[in-house]
Design a protein around this motif. Structure first.
Motif, mmCIF file in Angstrom:
data_model
loop_
_atom_site.group_PDB
_atom_site.id
_atom_site.type_symbol
_atom_site.label_atom_id
_atom_site.label_comp_id
_atom_site.label_asym_id
_atom_site.label_seq_id
_atom_site.Cartn_x
_atom_site.Cartn_y
_atom_site.Cartn_z
ATOM 1 N N LYS A 2 6.638 22.847 -16.037
ATOM 2 C CA LYS A 2 6.120 21.751 -15.325
ATOM 3 C C LYS A 2 4.510 22.279 -15.264
ATOM 4 N N TYR A 50 4.166 12.935 -17.865
ATOM 5 C CA TYR A 50 5.381 12.699 -17.114
ATOM 6 C C TYR A 50 6.667 11.940 -17.772
ATOM 7 N N GLN A 91 10.334 13.737 -18.036
ATOM 8 C CA GLN A 91 11.523 13.066 -17.940
ATOM 9 C C GLN A 91 12.450 13.099 -19.235
ATOM 10 N N SER A 96 15.322 18.947 -11.609
ATOM 11 C CA SER A 96 14.291 17.662 -11.213
ATOM 12 C C SER A 96 13.524 18.018 -10.142
ATOM 13 N N ILE A 124 10.267 15.550 -9.829
ATOM 14 C CA ILE A 124 10.718 14.021 -9.874
ATOM 15 C C ILE A 124 11.720 13.873 -8.632
ATOM 16 N N SER A 125 11.343 12.869 -7.984
ATOM 17 C CA SER A 125 12.029 12.562 -6.814
ATOM 18 C C SER A 125 13.591 12.223 -6.823
ATOM 19 N N HIS A 175 14.800 9.124 -8.238
ATOM 20 C CA HIS A 175 14.347 8.780 -9.783
ATOM 21 C C HIS A 175 15.463 9.627 -10.455
ATOM 22 N N PHE A 176 15.727 10.767 -9.913
ATOM 23 C CA PHE A 176 16.882 11.410 -10.669
ATOM 24 C C PHE A 176 18.243 10.836 -10.586
#
Length: 286
Positions: free
Chosen positions: A125, A132, A136, A164, A169-170, A173-174
């Motif tokens: 990360k 982004y 993903q 995630s 990543i929220s 969104h996951f």
């Protein structure tokens, strides 16, 4: 240029006209020297050459296979299905020789008891923080490994949630990415069955064993919408917006320029093809 301007200003401040002339001359020498150094370094093109991209690609490559190995062993042992999935993934990437051995070594390292998922994903990360789309795609590849046996076990889901979270990543969104991949997985299984049926059909025709109706390869509306991450009440505008966004996120050339190993371009290509197929179906069905 800036050397001349600054030299003139500072020279004028301290020595009026004479100082300004001297400052202008010294500024000219500075600009000339800076330009030579800049040209030797390759100008702006140096920002896009060198080892930086290669380093990013190497990190993506090793981290990806290591985490895949860790997820594969989440149930206590690596099943033959997971090993086969990893091997097929390497085949898709065209990995041979040293490159394949490196992938296998990374996969093996993820299976070790002292492997730190949190540290590995954190380092990943940090390196790709502003990319982004790559973050993903990294998550999608791990979901693909978890789904390789057709079932998402609870231990696998927990690890994916941890990956995630570490990627920033929220949860929402996951859930969106997971739902999209489930639709993608289902579609690819359908495509595989269709391909097998076609091969069987060809064999039957060659043997002259009768008349067969070719199997239907068309997806349905709900499947196409799910591939785009949309619900059944999506409008044509929603469909177009989702399509453009997903295609931009999975554009192979863009991802490679950001650090995706060229060997993994096939992953992005397949995802783009699935998205394109879903959009084309919905556009014709409108």
């Amino acid at each position: 240029m800036w050397g001349k301007i600054l030299g003139f200003c500072f020279g004028f401040m301290f020595g009026k006209i004479f100082g300004a002339i001297l400052g202008l001359y010294l500024g000219h020498l500075f600009d000339k020297s800076l330009k030579n150094d800049f040209d030797k370094a390759g100008g702006f093109s140096s920002l896009f050459k060198g080892d930086d991209v290669n380093e990013r690609q190497a990190l993506f490559f090793s981290s990806c296979f290591a985490v895949m190995g860790h997820i594969a062993k989440s149930n206590g042992r690596v099943s033959e299905v997971h090993i086969k999935a990893a091997s097929l993934f390497m085949d898709e990437m065209g990995l041979k020789g040293d490159e394949r051995r490196e992938a296998q070594h990374a996969f093996q390292s993820g299976k070790e008891s002292d492997f730190s998922l949190k540290e590995t994903v954190h380092d990943f990360k940090e390196r790709f923080a502003k990319r982004y789309d790559l973050l993903q795609l990294f998550l999608e590849i791990q979901i693909q490994m978890a789904f390789s046996d057709g079932v998402l076990a609870e231990q696998e889901k927990q690890l994916l949630q941890e990956v995630s979270k570490q990627l920033g990543i929220s949860k929402a969104h996951f859930a969106f990415v997971l739902k999209r991949y489930q639709a993608e997985f289902s579609f690819r299984q359908q495509q595989q069955r269709y391909k097998q049926q076609q091969q069987g059909q060809s064999s039957s025709y060659r043997e002259g064993s009768g008349h067969h109706v070719p199997p239907n390869n068309n997806m349905n509306r709900s499947q196409a919408l799910a591939l785009l991450g949309l619900n059944s009440d999506a409008s044509q505008r929603d469909i177009k917006v989702a399509y453009r966004k997903l295609m931009a996120q999975h554009h192979p050339d863009k991802l490679v320029s950001q650090g995706l190993p060229k060997h993994m371009m096939e992953v992005a290509v397949k995802k783009s093809q699935d998205i394109q197929a879903a959009y084309e179906y919905l556009k014709k069905a409108a």
